[in-house]
Design an enzyme around this catalytic site. Structure first.
Site, PDB file in Angstrom:
ATOM      1  N   GLY A  36      13.512  16.261   7.425  1.00 47.45           N
ATOM      2  CA  GLY A  36      14.509  15.808   8.759  1.00 47.45           C
ATOM      3  C   GLY A  36      15.690  16.866   8.874  1.00 47.45           C
ATOM      4  CE1 TYR A 145       1.245  13.976   7.259  1.00 44.97           C
ATOM      5  CE2 TYR A 145      -0.582  14.834   8.322  1.00 44.97           C
ATOM      6  CZ  TYR A 145       0.502  14.387   8.329  1.00 44.97           C
ATOM      7  OH  TYR A 145       0.842  13.999   9.936  1.00 44.97           O
ATOM      8  CE  LYS A 149       1.067   9.976   8.654  1.00 46.38           C
ATOM      9  NZ  LYS A 149       2.332   9.656   8.872  1.00 46.38           N
ATOM     10  CE1 TYR A 159       0.913  -5.645   4.268  1.00 46.57           C
ATOM     11  CE2 TYR A 159       2.515  -6.782   5.257  1.00 46.57           C
ATOM     12  CZ  TYR A 159       2.030  -6.169   4.359  1.00 46.57           C
ATOM     13  OH  TYR A 159       2.750  -6.217   3.059  1.00 46.57           O
TER      14      TYR A 159
END
Ligand code: UDP
Length: 310
Positions: A36, A145, A149, A159
């Site tokens: 970022g 990656y 994901k 959940y």
């Protein structure tokens, strides 16, 4: 609403934070600045609706006050970044998703995971619809990656089923626009910087591989519609206009007005040969589809890159 955005200083996180604030919501941003950039959110500091925490979301998350939504956007997302930070990439998708889900559960908030077309790997069908399970090499260089994901999606669904939490699984396809880093390493910023500097444009492989590119404002609008929907199953958000990488290089070269040569470099391992979203679900459920045409979006992005180069 009061909304937490992880990865708020990143390319997508920063656009999303700004959009949410423009809709009247308050945003709590979190970022550890691995990939970022503080410049992406500088203008938001000092505004009443934005607060920020520099933090690594793979650790326990404590955020005081109510939260209505937790949007987990933190992750390295360019192939060169996940090669450079393989373990942080796995950790933010796995541990970071766990912490963000736990926080959402504690706050009775909606949870959104920024997933990816990479869950489809090097796809054996084109376009890719949400029911396709994908073709991923778990131990290849992109596996860190893709599998992080995929795990994040599995955890999110667990959940949802076990804790009855409202969740949103957003599968993002290739996106471009302002706030991408100049040295991001992905095709659009590479080709633009090379074209603007008059350097050779590096096409990997023979350039026949395809991608479908979505301008960032369209993407953010789709994200917001998904957040506000009641849809717990995955939704592809992307632009179905598919082009070859060679075509993309030629288009950017023409729009940037440079005299660069196009040169060919080896194709990275496990580089997907085709990619195009099937957006039937987004059109039907969210009444969303992209509006910004490729050349229009590329022109706006060139303006941004030119200004940043100075
Ligand atoms: N690519 C390329 N030249 C570059 C950077 C990328 O030809 O300088 C190719 C890359 O091999 C892939 C496509 O562009 O086929 C898109 O790559 P990107 O890194 O943008 O993202 P990906 O879609 O692979 O995640």
């Amino acid at each position: 609403m009061r909304i937490l955005v992880t990865g708020a200083a990143g390319f997508l996180g920063s656009h999303l934070a700004r959009y949410l604030i423009s809709k009247g919501h308050s945003v709590v941003g979190i970022d550890n600045f691995i990939t970022g950039n503080i410049e992406n959110i500088e203008d938001l500091f000092g505004t009443a609706k934005f607060s920020f925490l520099k933090y690594d979301v793979t650790n326990h998350l404590y955020v005081p006050g109510k939260l209505d939504a937790v949007l987990h956007f933190a992750s390295p997302a360019s192939p060169i970044d996940y090669l450079k930070y393989p373990i942080p990439t796995l950790k933010v998708g796995a541990l970071g998703t766990h912490k963000a889900l736990g926080l959402a559960k504690e706050k009775n908030a909606v949870f959104m995971i920024a997933s990816t077309s990479e869950v489809y790997g090097d796809p054996l069908i084109n376009p890719q619809h949400e029911g396709y399970w994908g073709n991923v090499n778990p131990i290849g260089p992109r596996g860190v990656y893709d599998e992080a994901k995929r795990y994040a999606e599995a955890l999110t669904m667990a959940y949802h089923r076990y804790h009855k939490m409202p969740v949103r699984i957003l599968r993002i396809f290739n996106t471009y626009g302002p706030n991408m880093r100049l040295k991001d390493g992905r095709a659009v910023p590479n080709f633009m910087m090379q074209a603007l500097k008059g350097k050779p444009i590096t096409v990997y492989g023979d350039g026949s591989q395809t991608r479908s590119l979505c301008y960032v404002s369209d993407l953010v609008n789709g994200i917001y519609r998904l957040l506000m929907s009641g849809e717990n199953d995955p939704v592809n958000i992307g632009n179905p206009h598919e082009i070859s990488l060679l075509e993309l290089a030629e288009t950017i070269k023409r729009l940037a007005g440079g005299r660069s040569k196009i040169i060919f470099k080896p194709l990275p391992q496990d580089d997907p040969k085709v990619r195009r979203p099937d957006i039937t679900r987004a059109i039907k459920l969210l009444k969303w589809q992209p509006r910004v045409a490729l050349e229009e979006g590329l022109k706006k992005t060139i303006v941004y890159f030119k200004a940043k180069m100075k």
